[in-house]
Scaffold this motif. Structure first.
Motif, short mmCIF file in Angstrom:
data_model
loop_
_atom_site.label_atom_id
_atom_site.label_comp_id
_atom_site.label_asym_id
_atom_site.label_seq_id
_atom_site.Cartn_x
_atom_site.Cartn_y
_atom_site.Cartn_z
N MET A 1 53.50 12.17 10.95
CA MET A 1 52.29 11.68 10.64
C MET A 1 52.26 10.67 9.34
SD MET A 1 49.15 11.58 11.47
CE MET A 1 48.80 12.51 12.69
N LEU A 2 53.29 10.87 8.71
CA LEU A 2 53.55 9.96 7.55
C LEU A 2 53.92 8.66 8.03
CD1 LEU A 2 55.55 12.20 4.78
CD2 LEU A 2 53.36 10.75 4.52
N ALA A 3 54.95 8.62 8.91
CA ALA A 3 55.19 7.40 9.57
C ALA A 3 54.12 6.69 10.11
CB ALA A 3 56.49 7.45 10.75
N LEU A 4 53.16 7.30 10.85
CA LEU A 4 52.26 6.61 11.48
C LEU A 4 51.22 6.20 10.36
CD1 LEU A 4 50.89 9.14 14.19
CD2 LEU A 4 52.19 6.94 14.57
N ALA A 5 51.06 6.82 9.28
CA ALA A 5 50.32 6.42 8.22
C ALA A 5 50.74 5.18 7.62
CB ALA A 5 50.22 7.46 6.91
N ALA A 6 52.41 5.08 7.57
CA ALA A 6 52.67 3.81 6.96
C ALA A 6 52.63 2.69 8.08
CB ALA A 6 54.14 3.87 6.76
N PRO B 1 49.25 13.69 17.96
CA PRO B 1 50.26 15.06 17.62
C PRO B 1 49.18 16.17 17.29
CG PRO B 1 50.38 13.13 16.04
CD PRO B 1 49.33 12.82 16.72
N PHE B 2 47.75 16.01 17.30
CA PHE B 2 47.17 17.26 16.78
C PHE B 2 47.19 18.57 17.53
CE2 PHE B 2 42.86 19.17 17.00
CZ PHE B 2 42.73 19.77 15.83
N GLY C 1 42.89 11.13 21.82
CA GLY C 1 44.16 10.94 21.65
C GLY C 1 44.67 12.41 21.75
N ALA C 2 43.95 13.44 21.10
CA ALA C 2 44.66 14.68 21.34
C ALA C 2 44.69 15.30 22.64
CB ALA C 2 43.65 15.49 20.37
N TYR C 3 43.50 15.06 23.54
CA TYR C 3 43.60 15.27 24.70
C TYR C 3 44.35 14.55 25.60
CZ TYR C 3 40.30 19.20 24.35
OH TYR C 3 39.76 20.50 24.08
N THR C 4 44.78 13.47 25.24
CA THR C 4 45.98 12.51 26.13
C THR C 4 47.25 13.36 25.97
OG1 THR C 4 44.81 10.60 25.52
CG2 THR C 4 47.18 10.46 26.38
N SER C 5 47.71 13.89 24.61
CA SER C 5 48.71 14.88 24.57
C SER C 5 48.51 15.98 25.29
CB SER C 5 48.92 15.05 22.83
OG SER C 5 49.34 14.03 22.30
N VAL C 6 47.55 16.64 25.36
CA VAL C 6 47.25 18.08 26.14
C VAL C 6 47.53 17.46 27.74
CG1 VAL C 6 45.66 19.63 27.19
CG2 VAL C 6 45.68 19.21 24.54
N PHE C 7 47.12 16.55 27.92
CA PHE C 7 47.13 16.22 29.77
C PHE C 7 48.77 16.03 29.88
CE2 PHE C 7 47.50 13.08 33.02
CZ PHE C 7 46.54 13.76 33.97
N LEU C 8 49.14 15.16 28.93
CA LEU C 8 50.60 14.92 29.18
C LEU C 8 51.41 16.08 29.08
CD1 LEU C 8 50.97 11.42 27.41
CD2 LEU C 8 50.82 11.73 29.64
N TYR D 1 50.10 20.35 16.33
CA TYR D 1 49.80 20.89 14.92
C TYR D 1 48.95 22.15 14.81
CZ TYR D 1 47.47 20.83 10.33
OH TYR D 1 46.77 21.20 9.08
N VAL D 2 48.03 22.28 15.90
CA VAL D 2 47.21 23.44 15.70
C VAL D 2 47.56 24.60 16.67
CG1 VAL D 2 44.99 22.67 14.92
CG2 VAL D 2 45.38 21.89 17.27
N GLY D 3 48.13 24.03 17.92
CA GLY D 3 48.82 25.20 18.67
C GLY D 3 47.83 25.46 19.72
N TYR D 4 46.42 25.23 19.36
CA TYR D 4 45.47 25.58 20.43
C TYR D 4 44.23 24.42 20.05
CZ TYR D 4 40.83 27.81 21.75
OH TYR D 4 39.91 27.96 22.00
N VAL D 5 43.97 23.86 20.98
CA VAL D 5 42.87 22.74 21.09
C VAL D 5 41.54 23.25 21.77
CG1 VAL D 5 42.61 20.46 20.88
CG2 VAL D 5 44.81 21.14 21.76
N ASP D 6 40.62 23.02 21.31
CA ASP D 6 39.23 23.14 21.95
C ASP D 6 38.39 22.13 21.67
OD1 ASP D 6 38.50 24.23 19.52
OD2 ASP D 6 37.18 25.74 20.34
N PRO D 7 37.43 21.97 22.50
CA PRO D 7 36.54 20.60 22.23
C PRO D 7 35.66 20.44 20.74
CG PRO D 7 36.28 21.52 24.76
CD PRO D 7 37.22 22.35 23.83
#
Lengths: 247, 317
Positions: free
Chosen positions: B161-166, B222-223, B67-74, B226-232
């Motif tokens: 994220m709250l909406a997603l939790a709901a 959304p991750f 999910g996170a990397y789909t966002s990165v790709f997009l 949230y973090v601004g920097y993603v690594d594996p």
């Protein structure tokens, strides 16, 4: 004469080099009560599994209600009006007795011979309760099925099969381990079902129950059918006696 | 309660929680609460397959990271707004769940669990070697400077994220009470008996793996923002897999309430420990709680309450 409700012909099933079923023919007429006998390991349960789809036959074909079904998955066969009970009861242990039956009502509920197919929405607690009462489990309807006694588990197995509104019921040792009184109780239940038009195959070791119940008996020995006919003549058959009592 | 009404209540609760946050002028609180909400989604998603169907998925981190990397790709290709990336990430993870279901159909119990773990590792390796999304180096995601209707991006992320939790909790509750959910319960109890009661076990299992994947994808999308920097190493962190299992287990796996309670409780505790002691204590706490619950209360907190209620009911009657 009408076509048989079930007709399995030339069924072969091998496990590795072992031939569990060797060209077995087995049929059930509409409304008939058939006993299926055989020593342990003779292939009775394998045959049932090939008919219900738990196993796939290697050769031969299974025709149920004029339709070839041996390539269908089990739940598709069940929905066409077939039901079975298990030799060792397999309740949905986290559910109550009533909920167990509701599963079959929700998912299997097939038609009786002439009735139009029921939709799943018809399945409800009332239907489940009716079946629970029919098998005499009404006092335990809301008990967890995991805590039932052996005889009640057997009744639950039957109840769940009945909830599928089957045209053919295969009772795999539904009475194993029960007392005589309990056996009679289950027998009466099966007879009532049969009178309502359900064809029944009974797999059983309890001889007197089979003799009392079955209109016809088929005998399997080592994966072959060695006799098939009216109960008296099958019992008198020397091959059958040899298989059961030795020479 | 009807599913839609329940969703209304869940969403209302989410709005209330968000509004309560406005009284606390602390950016950090949003970030901490975001993590808790994220775990509600993950734990609830895991429970659809693990709790309702009885298939233990050790690969939650794989779904989350996908999910996170789909966002990165997009983000690097079409730069969609976040609220559009989430459903896309969800769909991709649903397909991943479907594929996982198909490939692991014949496996049950511990073998299924191992296969899901293997899938997460395969995905991890793929991402490490895919330089477009940053490879092993990771990728920086620049947050949009402003977002409509919200005071800041942290608030926006938290609200999302709250909406997603709901949504996740409402979906889980709907599944639980639906025909689907009862079929899944039958599969969990006895797959052969379920099939012999007319339950299309294969199809239902695939629905469960897809649905569970969909929601995990939601949690992951959304991750990067949230973090601004993603690594594996971050996205595939063991913590996601372990927490997704531990939270439903501690809360109770038999109903939608369990993962919710587990996630709020464990998630909050972890955030508090991270700040007060150290982030390394996190997983230690999870381990200790897991062992405690498995031995003392195998049916989780919900199970404990059920037991208490039955005892009291028995005394009255």
């Amino acid at each position: 004469m009408a076509e048989p409700i079930l007709s399995a012909t030339g069924i072969v099933k091998t496990f590795g080099g072992f031939t569990a079923l060797d060209q077995v023919d087995f049929s059930v007429e509409r409304g008939e009560r058939v006993g299926l006998l055989g020593p342990n390991g003779s292939g009775k349960s394998t045959l049932v599994n090939c008919i219900t789809g738990t196993l796939r036959n290697d050769a031969g074909q299974v025709i149920f209600a004029d339709e070839r079904i041996d390539r269908l998955s089990t739940h598709q066969r069940i929905r066409r009006g077939m039901a079975r009970t298990f030799q060792i009861p397999r309740p949905f242990h986290s559910m109550t007795v009533r909920e167990n039956i509701e599963i079959a009502l929700l998912y299997a509920a097939g038609p009786a011979d002439s009735e139009p197919r029921r939709t799943t929405h018809d399945a409800n607690a009332d239907d489940a309760m009716r079946i629970v009462e029919e098998v005499g489990l009404h006092k335990k309807a809301d008990e967890r099925s995991g805590s039932l006694t052996q005889v009640d588990l057997r009744k639950l197995e039957l109840a769940r099969a009945m909830a599928a509104h089957p045209r053919l019921l295969i009772a795999d040792e539904a009475m194993a381990g029960l007392s005589t009184g309990e056996v009679d109780e289950i027998l009466a239940l099966l007879l009532r079902l049969n009178q309502a038009g359900v064809s029944i195959v009974m797999i059983e070791h309890i001889m007197y129950a089979v003799m009392k119940f079955a209109q016809r008996i088929a005998v399997l020995v080592a994966g072959r059918k060695i006799a098939d006919g009216d109960p008296q003549s099958v019992i008198a058959n020397p091959d059958v006696q040899k298989a059961y009592l030795g020479e | 309660m009807a599913p839609l009404r329940f969703f209304g209540v869940a969403l209302g609760t989410a709005v209330a929680v968000f509004a309560a946050g406005a009284f606390v002028h602390n950016e950090y609180l949003y970030l901490a609460a975001y993590t808790v909400a994220q775990y509600i989604v993950l734990a609830t998603a895991w429970n659809i397959l693990g709790g309702y169907t009885g298939y233990v998925n050790f690969g939650a981190a794989g779904f989350f990271a996908t999910g996170a990397y789909t966002s990165v790709f997009l983000h690097k290709t079409v730069a969609l707004p976040l609220f559009l990336m989430i459903p896309i990430a969800g769909l991709i993870c649903a397909v991943l769940g479907l594929a996982m279901g198909y490939l692991t159909l014949r496996l049950r119990g511990v073998f299924f669990a191992i296969a899901t773990l293997a899938m997460a590792i395969v995905l991890h390796t793929l991402v490490v070697n895919w330089s477009f999304v940053g490879g092993a180096r990771g990728a920086y995601i620049i947050r949009p400077r402003e977002v409509m209707l919200f005071a800041g991006y942290s608030q926006y992320l938290f609200a999302t994220m709250l909406a997603l939790a709901a949504i996740a909790v409402s979906v889980a509750r709907w599944v639980e009470h639906s025909r689907l959910g009862r079929g899944l319960a039958a599969i969990r109890d006895d797959e052969t008996a379920a099939e012999c009661s007319g339950v299309p076990t294969l199809r239902l299992k695939l629905v469960a793996t897809s649905l569970s994947g969909l929601l995990m994808g939601f949690a992951g999308a959304p991750f990067p923002y949230y973090v601004g920097y993603v690594d594996p190493a971050g996205a595939f962190n063991l913590a996601y897999g372990v927490n997704s299992i531990a939270m439903p287990l501690i809360g109770g796996m038999s109903s939608w309430v369990g993962p919710l309670i587990g996630a709020v409780l464990l998630g909050t505790l972890q955030q508090v420990l991270t700040v007060t002691i150290s982030s390394a204590v996190n997983l230690l706490l999870v381990g200790v709680l897991l062992v405690t619950f498995v031995t003392v209360a195998p049916n989780g907190i919900v199970g404990l309450f059920d037991k208490l209620r039955r005892k009291r009911g028995g005394r009255d009657g």
